[in-house]
Structures are given as C-alpha cells and as structure tokens.
Design a protein around this motif. Structure first.
Motif, PDB file in Angstrom:
ATOM      1  N   LEU A  36      38.180  46.524  38.784  1.00 11.40           N
ATOM      2  CA  LEU A  36      39.558  46.965  38.704  1.00 11.40           C
ATOM      3  C   LEU A  36      40.081  47.082  37.464  1.00 11.40           C
ATOM      4  CD1 LEU A  36      42.095  47.397  40.394  1.00 11.40           C
ATOM      5  CD2 LEU A  36      42.661  45.013  40.282  1.00 11.40           C
ATOM      6  N   ASP A  37      40.779  48.158  37.123  1.00 12.86           N
ATOM      7  CA  ASP A  37      41.204  48.660  35.787  1.00 12.86           C
ATOM      8  C   ASP A  37      42.648  48.644  35.950  1.00 12.86           C
ATOM      9  OD1 ASP A  37      42.413  49.897  33.872  1.00 12.86           O
ATOM     10  OD2 ASP A  37      40.843  51.815  33.614  1.00 12.86           O
ATOM     11  N   LEU A  38      43.430  47.880  35.633  1.00  9.62           N
ATOM     12  CA  LEU A  38      44.731  47.801  35.713  1.00  9.62           C
ATOM     13  C   LEU A  38      45.713  48.344  34.386  1.00  9.62           C
ATOM     14  CD1 LEU A  38      45.105  43.739  36.650  1.00  9.62           C
ATOM     15  CD2 LEU A  38      45.367  45.771  38.230  1.00  9.62           C
ATOM     16  N   GLY A  39      46.554  49.366  35.174  1.00  4.54           N
ATOM     17  CA  GLY A  39      47.198  50.184  33.988  1.00  4.54           C
ATOM     18  C   GLY A  39      46.322  51.105  33.328  1.00  4.54           C
ATOM     19  N   VAL A  97      37.998  42.395  36.516  1.00  4.51           N
ATOM     20  CA  VAL A  97      39.162  43.084  36.476  1.00  4.51           C
ATOM     21  C   VAL A  97      39.508  43.106  34.983  1.00  4.51           C
ATOM     22  CG1 VAL A  97      41.703  42.898  36.775  1.00  4.51           C
ATOM     23  CG2 VAL A  97      40.308  42.095  38.557  1.00  4.51           C
ATOM     24  N   TYR A  98      40.076  44.306  34.618  1.00  5.72           N
ATOM     25  CA  TYR A  98      40.625  44.432  32.995  1.00  5.72           C
ATOM     26  C   TYR A  98      41.574  45.084  32.785  1.00  5.72           C
ATOM     27  CZ  TYR A  98      38.604  49.191  32.602  1.00  5.72           C
ATOM     28  OH  TYR A  98      38.294  50.358  33.018  1.00  5.72           O
ATOM     29  N   CYS A  99      42.357  44.829  31.786  1.00  9.72           N
ATOM     30  CA  CYS A  99      43.620  45.360  31.649  1.00  9.72           C
ATOM     31  C   CYS A  99      43.750  45.899  29.965  1.00  9.72           C
ATOM     32  CB  CYS A  99      44.856  44.568  31.787  1.00  9.72           C
ATOM     33  SG  CYS A  99      46.447  44.910  31.763  1.00  9.72           S
ATOM     34  N   ILE A 100      43.773  46.985  29.681  1.00  9.62           N
ATOM     35  CA  ILE A 100      43.882  47.056  28.071  1.00  9.62           C
ATOM     36  C   ILE A 100      45.307  47.754  27.694  1.00  9.62           C
ATOM     37  CG2 ILE A 100      43.070  48.927  26.557  1.00  9.62           C
ATOM     38  CD1 ILE A 100      40.432  49.176  28.115  1.00  9.62           C
TER      39      ILE A 100
END
Length: 122
Positions: A36-39, A97-100
C-alpha cells in the motif's frame, strides 16, 4: 480545482522518480503480498513496484493525481482515498505499507492516533 489537481501535471518534474528510493522500498518491503502506497501522488513508486510483479495499491486524495497515475503506470492499481478513510480498505489485505514525502501532515489535528490504529488493522 484543488492545488494538487492543478499541480499534478508538474508533480514528477518537481518530485522526480529516484532509483535509490525504489531500491530502498524494494529492499525493506516484504517480498510477497500486496503493498500500500499512502499518498501516491502520480504513482511513480507504486507503478514501478507493480511493474516488477510486486502488487501495489496507490491511494491519494486528489482525483487528478490518481488520473495521472492510472495514465502513466498501467501496471499499478490506484484509488482516490484520503488517509482518514484507510479503514475502508480490506483488513489483512497488505503485507507492507509506505508513505513518502509530506503526506502525513495532511492529517488534521488529533487524527494521527486513529490513523495509526487503522493502519495497524490493515
């Protein structure tokens, strides 16, 4: 039209894809399962992971960002979804999950604890 919608066609010029970031993600995310790529913005990292047979769902609140992501990275899966709505995603559906970038500051005051709890439930 929102700022991000207007900005979407310039997004990858201002925030270019960087191979070292992809290598970092590839190294530290689980080797199997859906990511899951948040944003996700215009979807570069999610799209590159998906094209390497790493199933990835990119979510972003801005519909134009998601339209650009779908146009640029057909191997990825992309949905319009804000961080405050991640609880609507299927539970146990993601192995990583990651969020960059500057995504988390878009949560309102006091929303971080609930967000993290919802994230843990995925």
């Amino acid at each position: 039209m929102t700022f991000y919608s207007e900005f979407s066609s310039y997004y990858e010029t201002v925030f270019p894809f960087r191979e070292p970031v992809l290598q970092f993600l590839d190294q530290w995310l689980p080797g199997t399962g859906r990511i899951l790529d948040l944003g996700c913005g215009t979807g570069a990292y999610c799209g590159h992971l998906a094209s390497a047979d790493r199933p990835c769902l990119g979510v972003d609140l801005d519909p134009e960002m998601i339209r650009q992501a779908r146009k640029r990275y057909s191997s990825g899966e992309f949905e319009v979804l804000g961080l405050e709505a991640i609880a609507t995603l299927p539970a146990a559906g993601f192995s990583g999950v990651y969020c960059i970038g500057n995504v988390l500051p878009h949560l309102g005051p006091g929303q971080l604890p609930e967000f993290l709890s919802n994230l843990q439930s995925l």
